[in-house]
Design a protein around this motif. Structure first.
Motif, PDB file in Angstrom:
ATOM      1  N   VAL A 303     -13.552  34.665  12.762  1.00 53.04           N
ATOM      2  CA  VAL A 303     -12.602  34.102  11.797  1.00 53.04           C
ATOM      3  C   VAL A 303     -12.360  32.642  12.136  1.00 53.04           C
ATOM      4  CG1 VAL A 303     -11.400  36.295  11.391  1.00 53.04           C
ATOM      5  CG2 VAL A 303     -10.543  34.721  13.144  1.00 53.04           C
ATOM      6  N   ARG A 304     -11.953  31.907  11.128  1.00 52.85           N
ATOM      7  CA  ARG A 304     -11.463  30.551  11.350  1.00 52.85           C
ATOM      8  C   ARG A 304     -10.001  30.563  10.939  1.00 52.85           C
ATOM      9  NH1 ARG A 304     -13.939  24.704   9.371  1.00 52.85           N
ATOM     10  NH2 ARG A 304     -12.319  23.441  10.378  1.00 52.85           N
ATOM     11  N   ALA A 305      -9.153  30.080  11.828  1.00 49.90           N
ATOM     12  CA  ALA A 305      -7.717  30.177  11.561  1.00 49.90           C
ATOM     13  C   ALA A 305      -6.987  28.906  11.959  1.00 49.90           C
ATOM     14  CB  ALA A 305      -7.117  31.370  12.303  1.00 49.90           C
ATOM     15  N   SER A 306      -5.839  28.716  11.316  1.00 51.24           N
ATOM     16  CA  SER A 306      -4.896  27.669  11.704  1.00 51.24           C
ATOM     17  C   SER A 306      -3.606  28.367  12.127  1.00 51.24           C
ATOM     18  CB  SER A 306      -4.621  26.733  10.524  1.00 51.24           C
ATOM     19  OG  SER A 306      -5.799  26.076  10.105  1.00 51.24           O
ATOM     20  N   ALA A 375      -3.658  40.036  15.290  1.00 54.96           N
ATOM     21  CA  ALA A 375      -3.057  39.562  14.049  1.00 54.96           C
ATOM     22  C   ALA A 375      -4.070  38.792  13.202  1.00 54.96           C
ATOM     23  CB  ALA A 375      -1.842  38.681  14.359  1.00 54.96           C
ATOM     24  N   ALA A 376      -4.851  37.938  13.833  1.00 52.56           N
ATOM     25  CA  ALA A 376      -5.808  37.101  13.103  1.00 52.56           C
ATOM     26  C   ALA A 376      -6.893  37.940  12.431  1.00 52.56           C
ATOM     27  CB  ALA A 376      -6.430  36.079  14.050  1.00 52.56           C
ATOM     28  N   PHE A 377      -7.455  38.899  13.153  1.00 45.83           N
ATOM     29  CA  PHE A 377      -8.547  39.698  12.606  1.00 45.83           C
ATOM     30  C   PHE A 377      -8.053  40.741  11.591  1.00 45.83           C
ATOM     31  CE2 PHE A 377     -10.919  37.818  16.035  1.00 45.83           C
ATOM     32  CZ  PHE A 377     -12.204  37.717  15.513  1.00 45.83           C
ATOM     33  N   ALA A 378      -6.744  40.992  11.579  1.00 51.20           N
ATOM     34  CA  ALA A 378      -6.195  41.931  10.605  1.00 51.20           C
ATOM     35  C   ALA A 378      -5.988  41.274   9.240  1.00 51.20           C
ATOM     36  CB  ALA A 378      -4.866  42.498  11.111  1.00 51.20           C
ATOM     37  N   LEU A 379      -5.974  39.971   9.199  1.00 52.55           N
ATOM     38  CA  LEU A 379      -5.743  39.231   7.959  1.00 52.55           C
ATOM     39  C   LEU A 379      -7.025  39.075   7.155  1.00 52.55           C
ATOM     40  CD1 LEU A 379      -3.533  36.344   9.405  1.00 52.55           C
ATOM     41  CD2 LEU A 379      -2.727  38.264   8.002  1.00 52.55           C
ATOM     42  N   LYS A 380      -6.877  38.959   5.844  1.00 55.26           N
ATOM     43  CA  LYS A 380      -7.996  38.635   4.974  1.00 55.26           C
ATOM     44  C   LYS A 380      -8.048  37.125   4.814  1.00 55.26           C
ATOM     45  CE  LYS A 380      -7.650  42.921   2.301  1.00 55.26           C
ATOM     46  NZ  LYS A 380      -7.412  43.511   0.955  1.00 55.26           N
ATOM     47  N   GLN A 381      -9.171  36.635   4.328  1.00 50.71           N
ATOM     48  CA  GLN A 381      -9.301  35.195   4.128  1.00 50.71           C
ATOM     49  C   GLN A 381      -8.223  34.711   3.153  1.00 50.71           C
ATOM     50  OE1 GLN A 381     -13.294  33.678   3.698  1.00 50.71           O
ATOM     51  NE2 GLN A 381     -12.645  32.113   2.247  1.00 50.71           N
ATOM     52  N   GLY A 382      -7.523  33.646   3.600  1.00 48.36           N
ATOM     53  CA  GLY A 382      -6.463  33.077   2.764  1.00 48.36           C
ATOM     54  C   GLY A 382      -5.088  33.630   3.044  1.00 48.36           C
ATOM     55  N   GLU A 383      -4.984  34.718   3.789  1.00 47.01           N
ATOM     56  CA  GLU A 383      -3.689  35.327   4.077  1.00 47.01           C
ATOM     57  C   GLU A 383      -2.984  34.659   5.248  1.00 47.01           C
ATOM     58  OE1 GLU A 383      -4.046  39.957   2.557  1.00 47.01           O
ATOM     59  OE2 GLU A 383      -4.357  39.521   4.688  1.00 47.01           O
ATOM     60  N   THR A 384      -1.656  34.788   5.265  1.00 48.82           N
ATOM     61  CA  THR A 384      -0.835  34.242   6.343  1.00 48.82           C
ATOM     62  C   THR A 384      -0.057  35.384   6.999  1.00 48.82           C
ATOM     63  OG1 THR A 384      -0.566  32.140   5.173  1.00 48.82           O
ATOM     64  CG2 THR A 384       1.004  32.613   6.939  1.00 48.82           C
TER      65      THR A 384
END
Length: 446
Positions: A303-306, A375-384
């Motif tokens: 994933v790529r995350a901020s 938390a990061a890997f549980a999110l879909k692209q675009g989700e916070t």
């Protein structure tokens, strides 16, 4: 996804560490040494506590595990520098090839080179050196005029079909080889002897290739030499710095031009005799792909995350942790209300990644601390996410890209595979060719 390491480039110097020892290698080594001094003085002090994972080239940090590493990194393509530096990337096919290709060259001349270094001590200059400490003897030799018999440039170590390899050439080769492989000096007597033997073997191979290269016509050679020397000169701010760098390795401008000439001629010879004739079929590329699918072509989930971090480490009091959490919850409300995530991160995040709008780059599993990763890997692209607590404080995470696990298709990797296999084939043929040259050459120890 699959790519080749830079050290696979088919320059002669790249095939055998510092085989050709081009002039550029000396200039780069001197430039790096000169640049290292001011860099060391201005280097920032390390942070007292880790806040986040480092982001390549941008200095951002993220909540990374202490033991995490770039497990999924594949070898990368590109042109090599003068020689490959030693690296621990065991996954890369070229490094395994290097292990295979170095052995026959080294073993073929091991005994001869050892004897050569022993016999070289019979020179008058060496006899005088015995009467003083080694370091003083070396410095004294360097201070001798070039026309002095005691100057390393005039001490014969080996003859290769009548061409001379001097003590000065050997010393330079050892110096560059050690610098490029990040080996600290001084070496133990045994290690120094091994380094000299390896360097002498490389110089012998380079000389034999140069002699064969001299039989080919090379158009506009003088122009190419001029351009190459100019490129090395451009690495320095002034002519004075350039000349000083050359002096530090006991080299003149003429020496640099001579080395550049040899390097260009050898690479031209390899290109004409080996590279241009090497062919890899689709069947060979397909076989490599299938045999190395798991090793090089599997693409892990990433994933790529901020994130926005409200820092509060484990030493914080309960009251401080409470205030930090309340601040994070207030920032989350602003995000959900539609405010720009990156703008809030720049203004409010305590992570160094704030300057990039909180961007942490792409990462895989096992690289972040558990709470953040989950938390990061549980999110879909675009989700916070909501507020996520870790040992670094409280995070608000936004996933900007998500890549599911899979494998790179053969059609996408075919050209890169063929290029890699071609380089492997040329390496093997070149080593065999040099072995044959050594067998028929007249190599005389001094």
């Amino acid at each position: 996804m699959f790519s080749l390491k830079k050290s696979t480039t088919l320059a002669a110097a790249a095939l055998f560490m510092a085989l050709v020892l081009p002039a550029g290698a000396f200039a780069e080594e001197a430039a790096d040494t000169a640049a290292a001094k001011p860099a060391a003085k201005s280097a920032a002090k390390p942070a007292k506590k880790p806040a986040a994972k480092k982001k390549a080239k941008k200095g951002a940090k993220a909540p990374v595990k202490a033991k995490s590493a770039a497990k999924t990194a594949a070898p990368a393509t590109g042109k090599a520098k003068a020689a490959p530096a030693a690296a621990p990337a065991a996954q890369e096919p070229v490094q395994e090839q290097a292990k295979e290709t170095k052995a026959p060259v080294k073993e073929a001349t091991k005994e001869a080179t050892k004897e050569a270094t022993k016999e070289a001590t019979k020179e008058p200059a060496k006899e005088e050196a015995k009467e003083q400490p080694k370091e003083e003897a070396v410095e004294a030799a360097k201070e001798q005029p070039r026309d002095s018999l005691q100057h390393p440039a005039n001490i014969l170590v080996l003859r290769v079909n009548g061409s001379v390899i001097t003590k000065q050439a050997l010393d330079r080769a050892v110096k560059v080889m050690l610098a490029q492989n990040q080996v600290k000096e001084p070496l133990s007597p045994e290690a120094q002897k091994e380094a000299e033997a390896a360097a002498l073997d490389q110089l012998t191979s380079a000389e034999l290739l140069y002699q064969e290269a001299s039989k080919l016509d090379m158009p506009e050679l003088d122009k190419q030499i001029e351009e190459k020397v100019a490129q090395n000169r451009a690495k320095f701010k002034t002519d004075a710095e350039f000349i000083e760098a050359l002096k530090s390795i006991d080299m003149t401008m003429q020496d640099m031009q001579d080395f550049t000439r040899r390097d260009l001629m050898i690479n031209h010879f390899i290109e004409q005799k080996f590279i241009a004739k090497a062919v890899i079929t689709d069947a060979e590329a397909k076989k490599f792909y299938e045999e190395n699918l798991d090793r090089y072509f599997k693409k892990p989930e990433s994933v790529r995350a901020s994130h926005i971090l409200v820092g509060s480490d484990e030493k914080a009091t309960p009251e401080e942790r409470k205030k930090a959490k309340e601040k994070a919850e207030a920032l989350l409300k602003r995000v959900k209300a539609g405010e720009d995530f990156a703008a809030i991160a720049k203004a409010e995040s305590s992570c160094p990644s704030a300057s990039q709008g909180g961007d942490l780059g792409t990462f895989g599993r096992g690289q972040m601390v558990p709470a953040f990763e989950k938390a990061a890997f549980a999110l879909k692209q675009g989700e916070t996410s909501g507020v996520v607590e870790s040992e670094f404080g409280y995070h608000i995470i936004k996933v900007t890209e998500k890549q599911e696990a899979g494998a790179e298709k053969f059609e996408n990797a075919k050209d890169k595979i063929a290029d890699f296999l071609k380089k492997q084939k040329v390496q093997k043929e070149l080593i065999s060719y040099i072995d044959q040259l050594k067998k028929s050459a007249k190599i005389e120890k001094n």
